[in-house]
Design an enzyme around this catalytic site. Structure first.
Site, PDB file in Angstrom:
ATOM      1  CE  LYS A   1      -6.940   0.590   4.264  1.00 12.86           C
ATOM      2  NZ  LYS A   1      -8.117   0.801   3.337  1.00 12.86           N
TER       3      LYS A   1
ATOM      4  CE1 TYR B   1       2.488 -31.957  10.650  1.00 17.33           C
ATOM      5  CE2 TYR B   1       2.753 -29.765  10.091  1.00 17.33           C
ATOM      6  CZ  TYR B   1       2.776 -30.635  10.868  1.00 17.33           C
ATOM      7  OH  TYR B   1       2.797 -30.241  12.479  1.00 17.33           O
TER       8      TYR B   1
HETATM    9  C1  LIG Z   1      -7.522   1.284   2.320  1.00 21.26           C
HETATM   10  C2  LIG Z   1      -7.899   2.373   1.526  1.00 21.26           C
HETATM   11  C3  LIG Z   1      -6.900   3.278   0.731  1.00 21.26           C
HETATM   12  C4  LIG Z   1      -5.566   2.899   0.522  1.00 21.26           C
HETATM   13  O1  LIG Z   1      -5.531   2.089  -0.632  1.00 21.26           O
HETATM   14  P1  LIG Z   1      -4.163   1.647  -1.194  1.00 21.26           P
HETATM   15  O2  LIG Z   1      -4.326   1.052  -2.287  1.00 21.26           O
HETATM   16  O3  LIG Z   1      -3.464   0.877  -0.163  1.00 21.26           O
HETATM   17  O4  LIG Z   1      -3.293   2.853  -1.575  1.00 21.26           O
HETATM   18  C5  LIG Z   1      -7.544   4.478   0.301  1.00 21.26           C
HETATM   19  N1  LIG Z   1      -8.912   4.695   0.249  1.00 21.26           N
HETATM   20  C6  LIG Z   1      -9.830   3.906   0.979  1.00 21.26           C
HETATM   21  C7  LIG Z   1     -11.157   4.269   1.026  1.00 21.26           C
HETATM   22  C8  LIG Z   1      -9.503   2.763   1.410  1.00 21.26           C
HETATM   23  O5  LIG Z   1     -10.231   1.845   2.030  1.00 21.26           O
END
Ligand SMILES: *Cc1c(COP(=O)(O)O)cnc(C)c1O
Length: 370
Positions: free
Chosen positions: A38, A262
């Protein structure tokens, strides 16, 4: 590379991601792996990463929404996408039609999915989500007795998996152990009604820190991208998968007592050679890194950031780095400066830094081992 050389870019080694997936697989040899891709594969570029990981035989690709799932299909992936979070009503028809993996957390979702499946004259395969402490999705364990008979009555809905998620696998061991036990009891209860093929609860921290005897799938994200969220032996094995690089655009000698950036939060304490670099908070180089002491690496020398991060540029003290000239390349994240260190200095977590890397940064794919 682009036609005009970018001022800042991200180098990614898909082979290192595949290597890290094999590290995960070795820790749980009996389990299938759902690599989580993702958010553009945590900033690495989803298509390129999925392409490489498909050769490692993933069970699913973990995604956040239908757009990501569709992008994987359009890239020619045969591994089914799995939508990790609740599916909003407007995405459900496509999920059912395409046969993507998804969760259900309520009878309302289950009934809607089942009726969409009926209209399409097909079955929908879902993973029953359980809320064992995350408070984000899933049925409550106490509800199971009531809802299981209703679920199995939906003839176009098939419970293909059971899943949950750990809120504190990297922070609270006692809670997490109890959570895993509760999950196990729920799985047993569910098995009196259905035979789910997939049972999964562990993301990276859970996978690295806990044994889950009843599970047969894991969902690693962060560890695939080279970062172990908990101290563990495997942490040393994980390979760096990503580098953030930027070019020096200008080098100047400033006198003592000169303000930089800044708000004039930084005043040179002595005459200083200051380089201007072509990256800023619009690229994901967080404004919270202003005055944080974070350094970039030029010719192997740490050069501290001075003054505030601006939208497109930062300034660093290169007084110790030798003959730095415009066009030189500085490393902001990579072997010298880890994403963990950057995250800590920005007051956030590695997930946030990875996924915040801007669209303006081209992703360049190459092997880091040569
Ligand atoms: C994003 C996500 C993961 C992956 O998590 P990591 O901590 O990056 O390994 C696994 N399960 C679900 C439901 C997630 O939303």
């Amino acid at each position: 590379m682009q036609e005009s050389e970018p001022r800042a870019w991200v180098e990614v080694d898909p082979e290192a991601v595949a290597y890290n997936m094999r590290v995960a697989q070795r820790i749980v040899p009996e389990s299938q792996v759902m690599p989580v891709v993702k958010a553009n594969a945590y900033g690495h570029g989803m298509k390129a990463i999925a392409h490489r990981l498909e050769r490692e035989h993933p069970a699913f690709f973990g995604v956040a929404n239908a757009d990501e799932a569709r992008a994987l299909e359009e890239a020619g992936m045969i591994t089914p996408p799995f939508l990790l979070g609740p599916v909003p009503p407007q995405e459900r028809e496509e999920v059912v039609q395409k046969g993507w993996g998804c969760t259900v957390s309520s009878m309302e979702e289950a009934r809607h999915l089942a009726s969409l499946a009926k209209m399409g004259e097909r079955q929908v395969r879902v993973h029953l989500a359980l809320d064992t402490g995350m408070g984000r999705e899933g049925f409550q364990p106490e509800e199971l007795g009531e809802i299981l008979p209703q679920l199995v009555n939906l003839d176009t809905l098939y419970v293909d998996g059971v899943m949950s998620h750990c809120p504190a696998a990297d922070e609270e061991e006692k809670f997490t152990r109890e959570q895993i036990e509760l999950f196990g009891r729920c799985v047993e209860e569910i098995r009196q009604y259905v035979r789910p093929r997939f049972v999964h609860i562990s993301a990276s921290a859970g996978l690295l820190g806990y044994q889950v005897p009843m599970a047969n799938m894991v969902r690693p994200g962060l560890m695939l991208y080279g970062v172990a969220p908990v101290p563990c032996p495997a942490a040393q094995e994980l390979r760096t998968t990503l580098r953030v690089l930027t070019r020096v655009t200008l080098v100047r000698d400033l006198p003592a007592g000169h303000s930089v950036s800044y708000g004039r939060t930084y005043i040179t304490p002595r005459p200083m050679r200051v380089a201007t670099l072509g990256i800023g908070y619009a690229d994901g180089w967080r404004r919270h890194l202003s005055d944080s002491g974070v350094a970039v690496f030029l010719y192997g020398t740490p050069c501290p950031l001075v003054g505030r991060v601006t939208m497109d540029q930062i300034m660093v003290d290169v007084s110790e780095a030798g003959d730095v000239i415009a066009g030189d390349v500085a490393e902001l994240i990579g072997q010298h400066v880890t994403v963990q260190e950057v995250a800590q200095r920005a007051g956030t977590i590695p997930w946030d830094i990875f996924t915040g890397l801007g669209q303006r940064l081209p992703r360049v794919y190459r092997s880091f081992s040569d």
